[in-house]
Design a protein around this motif. Structure first.
Motif, PDB file in Angstrom:
ATOM      1  N   GLY A  94      -6.199  -4.789   1.734  1.00  0.00           N
ATOM      2  CA  GLY A  94      -5.329  -5.528   2.648  1.00  0.00           C
ATOM      3  C   GLY A  94      -5.901  -6.899   2.998  1.00  0.00           C
ATOM      4  O   GLY A  94      -7.067  -7.005   3.395  1.00  0.00           O
TER       5      GLY A  94
ATOM      6  N   GLY B  25      -8.030   0.164   2.982  1.00  0.00           N
ATOM      7  CA  GLY B  25      -7.881  -1.064   3.763  1.00  0.00           C
ATOM      8  C   GLY B  25      -8.462  -2.292   3.066  1.00  0.00           C
ATOM      9  O   GLY B  25      -8.028  -3.423   3.325  1.00  0.00           O
TER      10      GLY B  25
ATOM     11  N   GLN C 187      -5.728  11.762   3.412  1.00  0.00           N
ATOM     12  CA  GLN C 187      -4.305  11.544   3.172  1.00  0.00           C
ATOM     13  C   GLN C 187      -3.820  11.933   1.779  1.00  0.00           C
ATOM     14  O   GLN C 187      -2.634  12.135   1.578  1.00  0.00           O
ATOM     15  CB  GLN C 187      -3.963  10.068   3.404  1.00  0.00           C
TER      16      GLN C 187
ATOM     17  N   TRP D 288      -7.045  -7.081   6.706  1.00  0.00           N
ATOM     18  CA  TRP D 288      -8.282  -6.325   6.935  1.00  0.00           C
ATOM     19  C   TRP D 288      -9.487  -7.157   6.495  1.00  0.00           C
ATOM     20  O   TRP D 288     -10.489  -7.263   7.212  1.00  0.00           O
ATOM     21  CB  TRP D 288      -8.269  -4.999   6.152  1.00  0.00           C
TER      22      TRP D 288
ATOM     23  N   ARG E  60       2.326  -4.528   7.787  1.00  0.00           N
ATOM     24  CA  ARG E  60       0.906  -4.546   8.191  1.00  0.00           C
ATOM     25  C   ARG E  60       0.243  -5.909   7.983  1.00  0.00           C
ATOM     26  O   ARG E  60      -0.751  -6.218   8.637  1.00  0.00           O
ATOM     27  CB  ARG E  60       0.112  -3.443   7.501  1.00  0.00           C
ATOM     28  N   GLU E  61       0.782  -6.722   7.105  1.00  0.00           N
ATOM     29  CA  GLU E  61       0.170  -8.041   6.868  1.00  0.00           C
ATOM     30  C   GLU E  61       0.720  -9.128   7.810  1.00  0.00           C
ATOM     31  O   GLU E  61       0.307 -10.275   7.749  1.00  0.00           O
ATOM     32  CB  GLU E  61       0.372  -8.476   5.416  1.00  0.00           C
TER      33      GLU E  61
ATOM     34  N   SER F 213      -9.293  13.164  -0.193  1.00  0.00           N
ATOM     35  CA  SER F 213      -9.545  12.611   1.142  1.00  0.00           C
ATOM     36  C   SER F 213      -8.502  13.101   2.130  1.00  0.00           C
ATOM     37  O   SER F 213      -7.720  13.990   1.820  1.00  0.00           O
ATOM     38  CB  SER F 213      -9.561  11.087   1.079  1.00  0.00           C
TER      39      SER F 213
ATOM     40  N   THR G 174      -7.373   2.614   9.422  1.00  0.00           N
ATOM     41  CA  THR G 174      -6.133   2.093   8.797  1.00  0.00           C
ATOM     42  C   THR G 174      -4.867   2.779   9.318  1.00  0.00           C
ATOM     43  O   THR G 174      -3.842   2.119   9.508  1.00  0.00           O
ATOM     44  CB  THR G 174      -6.184   2.260   7.272  1.00  0.00           C
TER      45      THR G 174
ATOM     46  N   THR H 148      -8.626   6.370   6.607  1.00  0.00           N
ATOM     47  CA  THR H 148      -8.206   7.015   7.844  1.00  0.00           C
ATOM     48  C   THR H 148      -9.338   6.837   8.858  1.00  0.00           C
ATOM     49  O   THR H 148      -9.121   6.450  10.008  1.00  0.00           O
ATOM     50  CB  THR H 148      -7.953   8.518   7.616  1.00  0.00           C
TER      51      THR H 148
ATOM     52  N   LYS I 245      -6.814  11.756  -5.382  1.00  0.00           N
ATOM     53  CA  LYS I 245      -6.744  10.849  -6.526  1.00  0.00           C
ATOM     54  C   LYS I 245      -7.646  11.423  -7.608  1.00  0.00           C
ATOM     55  O   LYS I 245      -8.784  11.806  -7.310  1.00  0.00           O
ATOM     56  CB  LYS I 245      -7.225   9.452  -6.135  1.00  0.00           C
TER      57      LYS I 245
ATOM     58  N   ASP J  46      -1.772   0.954  11.046  1.00  0.00           N
ATOM     59  CA  ASP J  46      -0.430   1.082  10.459  1.00  0.00           C
ATOM     60  C   ASP J  46       0.569   1.624  11.477  1.00  0.00           C
ATOM     61  O   ASP J  46       1.740   1.233  11.489  1.00  0.00           O
ATOM     62  CB  ASP J  46      -0.460   2.010   9.236  1.00  0.00           C
TER      63      ASP J  46
ATOM     64  N   LEU K  54     -12.826   1.368   4.882  1.00  0.00           N
ATOM     65  CA  LEU K  54     -11.631   1.296   5.729  1.00  0.00           C
ATOM     66  C   LEU K  54     -10.598   2.287   5.201  1.00  0.00           C
ATOM     67  O   LEU K  54      -9.858   1.993   4.260  1.00  0.00           O
ATOM     68  CB  LEU K  54     -11.056  -0.128   5.687  1.00  0.00           C
TER      69      LEU K  54
HETATM   70  N1  LIG Z   1      -2.522  -2.835   0.050  1.00  0.00           N
HETATM   71  C1  LIG Z   1      -2.993  -2.344   1.183  1.00  0.00           C
HETATM   72  N2  LIG Z   1      -3.277  -3.144   2.216  1.00  0.00           N
HETATM   73  C2  LIG Z   1      -3.794  -2.668   3.377  1.00  0.00           C
HETATM   74  N3  LIG Z   1      -4.037  -1.367   3.583  1.00  0.00           N
HETATM   75  C3  LIG Z   1      -3.762  -0.519   2.600  1.00  0.00           C
HETATM   76  C4  LIG Z   1      -3.236  -0.950   1.355  1.00  0.00           C
HETATM   77  N4  LIG Z   1      -3.066   0.138   0.573  1.00  0.00           N
HETATM   78  C5  LIG Z   1      -3.471   1.200   1.311  1.00  0.00           C
HETATM   79  N5  LIG Z   1      -3.877   0.801   2.522  1.00  0.00           N
HETATM   80  C6  LIG Z   1      -4.394   1.628   3.629  1.00  0.00           C
HETATM   81  O1  LIG Z   1      -5.258   2.547   3.085  1.00  0.00           O
HETATM   82  C7  LIG Z   1      -5.199   3.778   3.805  1.00  0.00           C
HETATM   83  C8  LIG Z   1      -5.588   4.879   2.856  1.00  0.00           C
HETATM   84  O2  LIG Z   1      -6.882   4.608   2.428  1.00  0.00           O
HETATM   85  P1  LIG Z   1      -7.802   5.731   1.798  1.00  0.00           P
HETATM   86  O3  LIG Z   1      -9.165   5.130   1.691  1.00  0.00           O
HETATM   87  O4  LIG Z   1      -7.174   6.261   0.573  1.00  0.00           O
HETATM   88  O5  LIG Z   1      -7.709   6.809   2.967  1.00  0.00           O
HETATM   89  P2  LIG Z   1      -8.282   8.286   3.048  1.00  0.00           P
HETATM   90  O6  LIG Z   1      -9.546   8.246   2.213  1.00  0.00           O
HETATM   91  O7  LIG Z   1      -8.542   8.467   4.492  1.00  0.00           O
HETATM   92  O8  LIG Z   1      -7.267   9.255   2.533  1.00  0.00           O
HETATM   93  C9  LIG Z   1      -3.797   3.859   4.362  1.00  0.00           C
HETATM   94  O9  LIG Z   1      -3.859   4.350   5.695  1.00  0.00           O
HETATM   95  C10 LIG Z   1      -3.308   2.406   4.341  1.00  0.00           C
HETATM   96  O10 LIG Z   1      -3.247   1.893   5.640  1.00  0.00           O
END
Ligand SMILES: Nc1ncnc2c1ncn2[C@@H]1O[C@H](COP(=O)(O)OP(=O)(O)O)[C@@H](O)[C@H]1O
Ligand SMILES: O=C(CO)[C@@H](O)[C@H](O)COP(=O)(O)O
Length: 495
Positions: free
Chosen positions: A412, A409, A15, A415, A324-325, A13, A310, A273, A18, A314, A271
């Motif tokens: 979270g 997200g 960021q 969220w 963030r919480e 993705s 997200t 990027t 995995k 952030d 939820l």
């Molecule tokens: N425990 C958490 N609580 C809230 N937000 C989280 C938590 N862990 C990760 N994130 C959010 O998840 C985002 C990454 O999510 P992800 O779906 O992997 O993104 P992408 O697919 O765009 O790479 C980060 O920007 C972060 O804000």
């Protein structure tokens, strides 16, 4: 499928990468390896070196193998691999398969002028949706290719191959060019009406079809086998099945068991990027208000996508010096966190807007307002997605269907609370936080066995989790944000 077979689903993705090592029989997640990506660019530019994705894939697989080793499972148990990637990005390669420049990402807004001129050149938005299901906003690959032709013609002329992010990685694994209908449908040169590249659109953007990969029938189709070189790099057995793979949103649908062999017309909110709302359905979407994508399995995936979710929230938290919480609902403040410009609504030049500050406003309320601004922006498209599925959004049985929450997200607390309050819908939070990678694992298992990926994921129960009943919708907060969005003048939002 041999007993104890393991398949790898890769989520590449925006960021990070995995790699989910998954028991092919039960869908149990055995190990997850991770590696970050580097996104660069200021202003509207967002770029990543595709070689960085390949290195991150190797790093994530190595980390997963290390974790597996602790469980007494070894690499020879792996029978298949599939990649689900961030959608739309433009990868241009030379004859040797080496990137000619960094990839232009889905959230790079520099091609907004090209999007506008291409829309007009074909005869308007409806002309595009009739062919591709979507209107060419700046995220779509065709607009990026047109930008490249106009701004870096020498690179465009030198291109021997044009790929999406996931195609690039699949080719590194299997040594063959391949894509799937799902990710292809985000290019704006693939027709969801005909299920093939559209010669009229390719002509419009001056792209030779020979530069594009063949489109496999589904994301779970076996397109090749892991090459000896890739096997050596990754520490995996050569010859294992490589699936066509798909886009990350399409893979999340597969992981949730949504599609022809599973559930249709059930909405999802992702939820990450990006914020996305979508559902798998049988009717081909062609509404200019949505992206009318294909799904990975022959069904369709009407979807709306925002650029600011997200990551934007952030950023606001870090500007305020808050966790963030630490957010709070309430107060009069409204924050539209359009830090990267915006795609839904189509405001590529937008910036963030903060309004309604009082002496009594707290930092926590400002952060809460950033969550609300991001959530309302994406949730505004939910009813349109439901309508594209032939559902009446207000009908009691539609309203009773839980909204599935995925992406980082969804982990979270704030969220979840914000989406629950603003949607007024029951939520389903899958117990696995890795639905994209699990969906890719189901594609890998399908490629290894010939079975249907959605049926496999349904059997795995990957989409099951905690259901939260609906709470009364916070109409006041919804109206507060929507009315600012509706009234904000062009100059305030910076377009
Ligand atoms: N425990 C958490 N609580 C809230 N937000 C989280 C938590 N862990 C990760 N994130 C959010 O998840 C985002 C990454 O999510 P992800 O779906 O992997 O993104 P992408 O697919 O765009 O790479 C980060 O920007 C972060 O804000
Ligand atoms: O552009 C879209 C969908 O059309 C985005 O959803 C990308 O696919 C990136 O996804 P994430 O990195 O946010 O998962």
């Amino acid at each position: 499928m041999p007993a104890n077979a393991v398949v790898i689903g890769v989520d590449s993705s925006t960021q990070s990468t995995k790699a989910a090592f998954t028991d092919a029989e039960t869908g149990r997640l055995l190990a997850v390896g991770r590696a970050p990506h580097r996104v660069s660019g200021a202003g509207g530019a967002r770029e990543t070196d595709p070689e960085g994705w390949w290195a991150a894939l190797a790093e994530a697989v190595a980390a997963g193998l290390k974790e597996l080793d602790g469980l007494g499972v070894t690499a020879p148990a792996v029978t298949g691999i599939a990649v689900a990637g961030q959608q739309h990005g433009l990868v241009v390669l030379d004859r040797a398969g080496t990137p000619l420049r960094p990839a232009l990402l889905w959230n790079d807004t520099r091609s907004a002028p090209q999007a506008a001129s291409l829309t007009e050149a074909l005869g308007g938005r409806d002309a595009w949706t009739a062919r591709t299901g979507s209107v060419p906003v700046a995220s779509m690959t065709a607009t990026k290719w047109q930008w490249l032709r106009e701004n870096e013609p020498a690179v465009a002329d030198a291109a021997a191959a044009v790929r999406l992010p996931h195609d690039f990685l699949t080719e590194r694994l299997a040594g063959v060019a391949a894509t799937d209908p799902g990710d292809a449908s985000g290019t704006c040169w693939y027709s969801t009406a005909t299920g093939a590249y559209d010669p009229v659109l390719l002509d419009l953007v001056g792209l030779d079809a020979a530069l594009l990969p063949p489109v496999a029938p589904t994301g779970g189709t076996r397109v090749g086998s892991l090459t000896a070189a890739a096997a050596e790099r990754l520490g995996l057995p050569a010859g294992i099945a490589v699936a066509a793979g798909t886009g990350d949103n399409m893979a999340a649908a597969v992981g949730l068991g949504l599609g022809g062999a599973g559930l249709l017309d059930h909405p999802v909110l992702s939820l990450g990027t990006s914020g996305t709302v979508f559902a798998a359905t049988r009717t081909r979407p062609a509404s200019a208000a949505l992206a009318g994508f294909a799904a990975a399995d022959g069904t369709y995936l009407p979807l709306a996508c925002t650029l600011n979710c997200t990551l934007a929230v952030d950023k606001v938290a870090s500007l305020l010096g808050l966790d963030r919480e630490a957010a709070e609902a309430g107060g009069e403040v409204v924050l539209l966190p359009y830090l990267d410009g915006e795609r839904t609504p189509d405001l590529p030049g937008a910036s963030g807007l903060l309004t309604g500050l009082r002496h009594t406003t707290t930092r926590q309320q400002i952060l809460g307002a950033a969550y609300e601004g991001a959530a309302v922006t994406v949730l505004r498209a939910l009813d349109e997605v439901l309508r594209a599925c032939g559902q009446d959004p207000a009908a009691p049985d539609t309203a009773a269907r839980p909204l599935r929450l995925v992406g980082g997200g969804a982990m979270g607390r704030h969220w979840v609370e914000t989406v629950r309050r603003l949607s007024g819908r029951p939520l389903l939070i899958p117990s696995s936080g890795e639905l994209v990678a699990l969906g890719a694992a189901a594609l890998a298992a399908a490629a290894a066995t010939g079975e249907d990926a959605v049926a496999l994921a349904t059997g795995w129960g990957a989409g099951s989790g905690k259901e939260l009943p609906a709470v009364e919708r916070d109409v006041e907060a919804w109206e507060r944000v929507s009315s600012v969005l509706g009234r904000a003048s062009g100059s305030l939002l910076g377009w």
